[in-house]
Write a protein that holds these residues in place. Structure first.
Motif, PDB file in Angstrom:
ATOM      1  N   CYS A  54       0.842  -1.200   0.000  1.00 46.37           N
ATOM      2  CA  CYS A  54       0.000   0.000   0.000  1.00 46.37           C
ATOM      3  C   CYS A  54       0.880   1.253   0.000  1.00 46.37           C
ATOM      4  O   CYS A  54       2.097   1.172   0.116  1.00 46.37           O
ATOM      5  CB  CYS A  54      -0.932  -0.002   1.206  1.00 46.37           C
ATOM      6  SG  CYS A  54      -2.033  -1.445   1.282  1.00 46.37           S
ATOM      7  N   HIS A  55       0.256   2.406  -0.106  1.00 46.18           N
ATOM      8  CA  HIS A  55       0.979   3.675  -0.162  1.00 46.18           C
ATOM      9  C   HIS A  55       0.568   4.580   0.992  1.00 46.18           C
ATOM     10  O   HIS A  55      -0.510   4.427   1.575  1.00 46.18           O
ATOM     11  CB  HIS A  55       0.696   4.392  -1.489  1.00 46.18           C
ATOM     12  CG  HIS A  55       1.209   3.660  -2.696  1.00 46.18           C
ATOM     13  ND1 HIS A  55       2.519   3.720  -3.108  1.00 46.18           N
ATOM     14  CD2 HIS A  55       0.574   2.847  -3.584  1.00 46.18           C
ATOM     15  CE1 HIS A  55       2.674   2.983  -4.197  1.00 46.18           C
ATOM     16  NE2 HIS A  55       1.514   2.436  -4.504  1.00 46.18           N
ATOM     17  N   ASP A  56       1.434   5.553   1.308  1.00 47.21           N
ATOM     18  CA  ASP A  56       1.102   6.553   2.316  1.00 47.21           C
ATOM     19  C   ASP A  56       1.464   7.964   1.845  1.00 47.21           C
ATOM     20  O   ASP A  56       1.552   8.890   2.648  1.00 47.21           O
ATOM     21  CB  ASP A  56       1.807   6.255   3.643  1.00 47.21           C
ATOM     22  CG  ASP A  56       3.331   6.277   3.534  1.00 47.21           C
ATOM     23  OD1 ASP A  56       3.859   6.535   2.430  1.00 47.21           O
ATOM     24  OD2 ASP A  56       4.007   6.046   4.554  1.00 47.21           O
ATOM     25  N   ASP A  57       1.669   8.135   0.534  1.00 46.47           N
ATOM     26  CA  ASP A  57       2.110   9.426   0.001  1.00 46.47           C
ATOM     27  C   ASP A  57       1.070  10.514   0.251  1.00 46.47           C
ATOM     28  O   ASP A  57       1.406  11.638   0.645  1.00 46.47           O
ATOM     29  CB  ASP A  57       2.375   9.307  -1.512  1.00 46.47           C
ATOM     30  CG  ASP A  57       3.051   8.003  -1.875  1.00 46.47           C
ATOM     31  OD1 ASP A  57       4.204   7.815  -1.468  1.00 46.47           O
ATOM     32  OD2 ASP A  57       2.419   7.166  -2.547  1.00 46.47           O
ATOM     33  N   VAL A  58      -0.203  10.200   0.019  1.00 45.37           N
ATOM     34  CA  VAL A  58      -1.266  11.184   0.215  1.00 45.37           C
ATOM     35  C   VAL A  58      -1.427  11.496   1.701  1.00 45.37           C
ATOM     36  O   VAL A  58      -1.572  12.655   2.097  1.00 45.37           O
ATOM     37  CB  VAL A  58      -2.586  10.672  -0.391  1.00 45.37           C
ATOM     38  CG1 VAL A  58      -3.720  11.656  -0.108  1.00 45.37           C
ATOM     39  CG2 VAL A  58      -2.440  10.466  -1.893  1.00 45.37           C
ATOM     40  N   VAL A  59      -1.383  10.457   2.535  1.00 47.45           N
ATOM     41  CA  VAL A  59      -1.528  10.655   3.977  1.00 47.45           C
ATOM     42  C   VAL A  59      -0.437  11.573   4.516  1.00 47.45           C
ATOM     43  O   VAL A  59      -0.705  12.454   5.345  1.00 47.45           O
ATOM     44  CB  VAL A  59      -1.482   9.298   4.720  1.00 47.45           C
ATOM     45  CG1 VAL A  59      -1.210   9.501   6.207  1.00 47.45           C
ATOM     46  CG2 VAL A  59      -2.796   8.562   4.540  1.00 47.45           C
ATOM     47  N   MET A  60       0.788  11.405   4.050  1.00 53.83           N
ATOM     48  CA  MET A  60       1.885  12.224   4.562  1.00 53.83           C
ATOM     49  C   MET A  60       1.705  13.695   4.195  1.00 53.83           C
ATOM     50  O   MET A  60       2.053  14.583   4.974  1.00 53.83           O
ATOM     51  CB  MET A  60       3.225  11.697   4.043  1.00 53.83           C
ATOM     52  CG  MET A  60       3.652  10.369   4.661  1.00 53.83           C
ATOM     53  SD  MET A  60       3.623  10.379   6.485  1.00 53.83           S
ATOM     54  CE  MET A  60       4.826  11.663   6.847  1.00 53.83           C
ATOM     55  N   THR A  61       1.166  13.974   3.012  1.00 57.01           N
ATOM     56  CA  THR A  61       0.931  15.388   2.676  1.00 57.01           C
ATOM     57  C   THR A  61      -0.120  15.988   3.601  1.00 57.01           C
ATOM     58  O   THR A  61      -0.013  17.152   3.993  1.00 57.01           O
ATOM     59  CB  THR A  61       0.479  15.547   1.213  1.00 57.01           C
ATOM     60  OG1 THR A  61      -0.735  14.839   0.991  1.00 57.01           O
ATOM     61  CG2 THR A  61       1.555  15.041   0.255  1.00 57.01           C
ATOM     62  N   ARG A  62      -1.124  15.202   3.976  1.00 55.73           N
ATOM     63  CA  ARG A  62      -2.135  15.713   4.901  1.00 55.73           C
ATOM     64  C   ARG A  62      -1.534  15.941   6.281  1.00 55.73           C
ATOM     65  O   ARG A  62      -1.799  16.950   6.934  1.00 55.73           O
ATOM     66  CB  ARG A  62      -3.297  14.723   5.037  1.00 55.73           C
ATOM     67  CG  ARG A  62      -4.402  14.819   4.020  1.00 55.73           C
ATOM     68  CD  ARG A  62      -4.000  15.010   2.628  1.00 55.73           C
ATOM     69  NE  ARG A  62      -5.134  14.869   1.710  1.00 55.73           N
ATOM     70  CZ  ARG A  62      -5.019  14.868   0.398  1.00 55.73           C
ATOM     71  NH1 ARG A  62      -3.821  15.029  -0.162  1.00 55.73           N
ATOM     72  NH2 ARG A  62      -6.066  14.745  -0.373  1.00 55.73           N
ATOM     73  N   GLY A  63      -0.722  14.972   6.722  1.00 51.65           N
ATOM     74  CA  GLY A  63      -0.118  15.119   8.035  1.00 51.65           C
ATOM     75  C   GLY A  63       0.791  16.325   8.118  1.00 51.65           C
ATOM     76  O   GLY A  63       0.749  17.088   9.094  1.00 51.65           O
ATOM     77  N   MET A  64       1.628  16.535   7.109  1.00 50.34           N
ATOM     78  CA  MET A  64       2.515  17.704   7.105  1.00 50.34           C
ATOM     79  C   MET A  64       1.710  18.995   7.082  1.00 50.34           C
ATOM     80  O   MET A  64       2.035  19.966   7.773  1.00 50.34           O
ATOM     81  CB  MET A  64       3.472  17.654   5.922  1.00 50.34           C
ATOM     82  CG  MET A  64       4.602  16.663   6.062  1.00 50.34           C
ATOM     83  SD  MET A  64       5.881  16.901   4.796  1.00 50.34           S
ATOM     84  CE  MET A  64       4.981  16.430   3.311  1.00 50.34           C
ATOM     85  N   ALA A  65       0.631  19.011   6.276  1.00 48.73           N
ATOM     86  CA  ALA A  65      -0.175  20.226   6.165  1.00 48.73           C
ATOM     87  C   ALA A  65      -0.825  20.580   7.493  1.00 48.73           C
ATOM     88  O   ALA A  65      -0.813  21.744   7.919  1.00 48.73           O
ATOM     89  CB  ALA A  65      -1.227  20.049   5.080  1.00 48.73           C
ATOM     90  N   VAL A  66      -1.397  19.586   8.166  1.00 48.64           N
ATOM     91  CA  VAL A  66      -2.046  19.834   9.445  1.00 48.64           C
ATOM     92  C   VAL A  66      -1.026  20.275  10.487  1.00 48.64           C
ATOM     93  O   VAL A  66      -1.259  21.219  11.256  1.00 48.64           O
ATOM     94  CB  VAL A  66      -2.794  18.569   9.915  1.00 48.64           C
ATOM     95  CG1 VAL A  66      -3.254  18.718  11.368  1.00 48.64           C
ATOM     96  CG2 VAL A  66      -3.985  18.295   9.011  1.00 48.64           C
ATOM     97  N   TYR A  67       0.134  19.606  10.509  1.00 50.51           N
ATOM     98  CA  TYR A  67       1.154  19.939  11.495  1.00 50.51           C
ATOM     99  C   TYR A  67       1.693  21.350  11.274  1.00 50.51           C
ATOM    100  O   TYR A  67       1.784  22.160  12.213  1.00 50.51           O
ATOM    101  CB  TYR A  67       2.294  18.923  11.430  1.00 50.51           C
ATOM    102  CG  TYR A  67       3.474  19.287  12.303  1.00 50.51           C
ATOM    103  CD1 TYR A  67       3.392  19.161  13.690  1.00 50.51           C
ATOM    104  CD2 TYR A  67       4.657  19.763  11.752  1.00 50.51           C
ATOM    105  CE1 TYR A  67       4.458  19.503  14.499  1.00 50.51           C
ATOM    106  CE2 TYR A  67       5.731  20.101  12.550  1.00 50.51           C
ATOM    107  CZ  TYR A  67       5.631  19.982  13.927  1.00 50.51           C
ATOM    108  OH  TYR A  67       6.679  20.322  14.715  1.00 50.51           O
ATOM    109  N   VAL A  68       2.059  21.660  10.035  1.00 50.47           N
ATOM    110  CA  VAL A  68       2.614  22.978   9.750  1.00 50.47           C
ATOM    111  C   VAL A  68       1.570  24.065   9.974  1.00 50.47           C
ATOM    112  O   VAL A  68       1.869  25.133  10.526  1.00 50.47           O
ATOM    113  CB  VAL A  68       3.158  23.036   8.307  1.00 50.47           C
ATOM    114  CG1 VAL A  68       3.529  24.458   7.921  1.00 50.47           C
ATOM    115  CG2 VAL A  68       4.372  22.123   8.163  1.00 50.47           C
TER     116      VAL A  68
END
Length: 384
Positions: free
Chosen positions: A352-366
Motif C-alpha cells: 500500500c501507499h502513504d504518500d497522500v496521507v503524509m501530505t495531509r499530516g505535514m499540512a495539518v502539522y505545519v
C-alpha cells in the motif's frame, strides 16, 4: 490479469437485455483495491450495480442461548452496547461475545464477522486511524470541479513562476476542488505540502496537496483545495509545486526533503535553493543540536522518527476532532491501511501507499505550528 481487466472481459459478453445480470461477490480484503473501489461506487450510486452487504447478524444461525441476561449485559463493552442500540437481540450479542473469545483481539473477529461494510474492508489490528472516523471523512469526498495542470511560462527557472495559470486537461494530474480565494493578498491562507516519490511508473507517487487554512480568524475547519499526484523528475516536481503554491495566493510551500537529502550529495541544496531564489514562501527548519550552535536553518521538512511522530499525531487529532475536510477518497483509503509498527513507528501496510496521507499530516502539522500573519513576510521561514 488484473481484477478490473478480468471483470471487464467477462462483462463485455453480457447483453444489456432483460433477464440478464452481473453479480460480483467477494470477501472484502483491504481498501483501495478494485473490489473496494467498485463497492464505494455502488454505495454512492455512480455504478450500474447495487451494493448488497450481508453482516454476520443477518445469518439466522448466528445466535446463542442468552442464559443469564444480567451476566450478558454486565459483560457488554461499548461496542456490544452499540450492537444493542442497532437493534440486535441478546441472543445475537451472546453469540458475538463467544466468537470474540476465540480470537486474540477484536479486530480479527471484525474482519471475519463484520457488522457493517466498514469493518469488512479493515483487516488489520494495528490501524492508526479509527475506521468509523475515516468513514465519516468520506462524507465530504467528491469528484473535483476541474482536472488539469497549473504552470507558468516555462517548466523550470524564474519563468516557471511567471504567468501562472490553470489549464484544463482530462489527463492532467491536478485535481481542483476549490479555486484560490479572491483575496490574493492573504498569502498565508494556504499551505502546500510535497511528498516526493519516484520517477518511474512503478515507484512511489509524488503528491502535492493544497490545504486551505480558512479565514484568518480561524473560523471553520481546514480543507483540501487541490491535489497533484504523479511521477516526475524531482527538479520538475519542485518547480511544479512552486507554481501551484504561487497559483494559490503565494502559499507557504513545504517540501519533504528526505529523498532529496539522501538521493545524492547536494541535490537538496541544489533544488531547494534554486526554488528559494525565485519563491520567497519556502518552509525551512531550524537545526537544533550541539553541532549547530548558530541554529542554522535548512530548507525543507525533514521526516525522522521524532517529526514523523508529531506529524502522525497531529493528523490523528485532526481526523478525530474533525479539524479538516477531506476531498479525495484516496486519502481515506491510505488512512485505512496506515499502521503502527511493533517498534512504535508508522508505515503503510505492505503493498500500500502513504504518500497522500503524509501530505495531509505535514499540512495539518505545519498549519498548527507556523503562525499566521496578515501580510506575507519572512515569518514563513520559521519552521520547527
Amino acid at each position: 490479469m488484473k481484477p478490473a481487466d478480468f471483470v471487464r472481459a467477462i462483462c463485455s459478453g453480457i447483453a444489456l437485455q432483460p433477464l440478464t445480470a452481473v453479480v460480483i461477490e467477494s470477501t472484502a480484503n483491504g481498501v483501495g483495491n478494485y473490489f473496494h473501489k467498485e463497492w464505494l461506487r455502488a454505495k454512492d450510486g455512480s455504478s450500474d450495480k447495487a451494493a448488497v452487504f450481508v453482516g454476520w447478524h443477518e445469518i439466522e444461525e448466528n445466535v446463542a442461548d442468552a442464559g443469564d441476561v444480567g451476566q450478558i449485559v454486565s459483560q457488554m463493552d461499548e461496542y456490544e452496547r452499540n450492537l444493542w442500540r442497532r437493534g440486535l437481540t441478546l441472543e445475537q450479542i451472546r453469540w458475538y461475545q463467544l466468537k470474540r473469545r476465540e480470537a486474540p483481539d477484536h479486530s480479527k473477529v471484525m474482519a471475519e464477522y463484520p457488522t457493517d461494510d466498514t469493518e469488512a474492508f479493515v483487516n488489520s489490528g494495528f490501524g492508526v486511524f479509527a475506521p468509523d472516523l475515516v468513514e465519516r471523512m468520506r462524507s465530504t469526498c467528491h469528484d473535483p470541479v476541474a482536472v488539469g495542470e497549473v504552470g507558468g511560462m516555462a517548466l523550470t527557472g524564474p519563468d516557471a513562476l511567471r504567468g501562472v495559470k490553470f489549464a484544463a486537461d482530462a489527463k492532467g494530474c491536478l485535481k481542483v476542488w476549490e479555486w484560490p480565494a479572491r483575496e490574493r493578498h492573504n498569502s498565508d491562507r494556504y499551505v502546500v505540502t510535497v511528498d516526493i516519490g519516484g520517477r518511474s511508473a512503478g515507484a512511489d507517487w509524488s503528491v502535492i496537496a493544497v490545504m486551505d487554512r480558512g479565514e484568518a480568524d480561524g473560523s471553520g475547519p481546514m480543507r483540501i483545495a487541490a491535489q497533484w499526484r504523479g511521477h516526475i523528475d524531482h527538479d520538475l516536481l519542485g518547480w511544479k509545486a512552486a507554481a501551484i503554491a504561487a497559483y494559490y495566493n503565494e502559499a507557504l510551500l513545504v517540501v519533504e526533503s528526505n529523498t532529496l537529502e539522501t538521493e545524492r550529495a547536494g541535490s537538496s541544496t541544489y533544488i531547494l535553493e534554486q526554488l528559494s531564489e525565485c519563491y520567497g514562501h519556502l518552509y525551512a527548519r531550524t537545526l537544533r543540536d550541539t553541532f549547530n550552535p548558530q541554529r542554522e536553518r535548512r530548507l525543507g521538512f525533514h521526516t525522522n522518527r521524532q517529526t514523523k511522530g508529531l506529524v502522525v499525531e497531529s493528523l490523528i487529532r485532526a481526523v478525530r476532532e474533525h479539524e479538516y475536510l477531506e476531498r479525495d477518497n484516496m486519502a481515506c483509503d491510505e488512512m485505512m491501511t496506515y499502521t503502527q509498527l511493533p517498534g512504535g513507528g508508522y508505515a503503510a501496510r505492505d503493498g500500500c501507499h502513504d504518500d497522500v496521507v503524509m501530505t495531509r499530516g505535514m499540512a495539518v502539522y505545519v498549519a498548527s505550528t507556523v503562525r499566521r500573519s496578515p501580510e506575507a513576510s519572512c515569518s514563513y521561514f520559521r519552521g520547527r
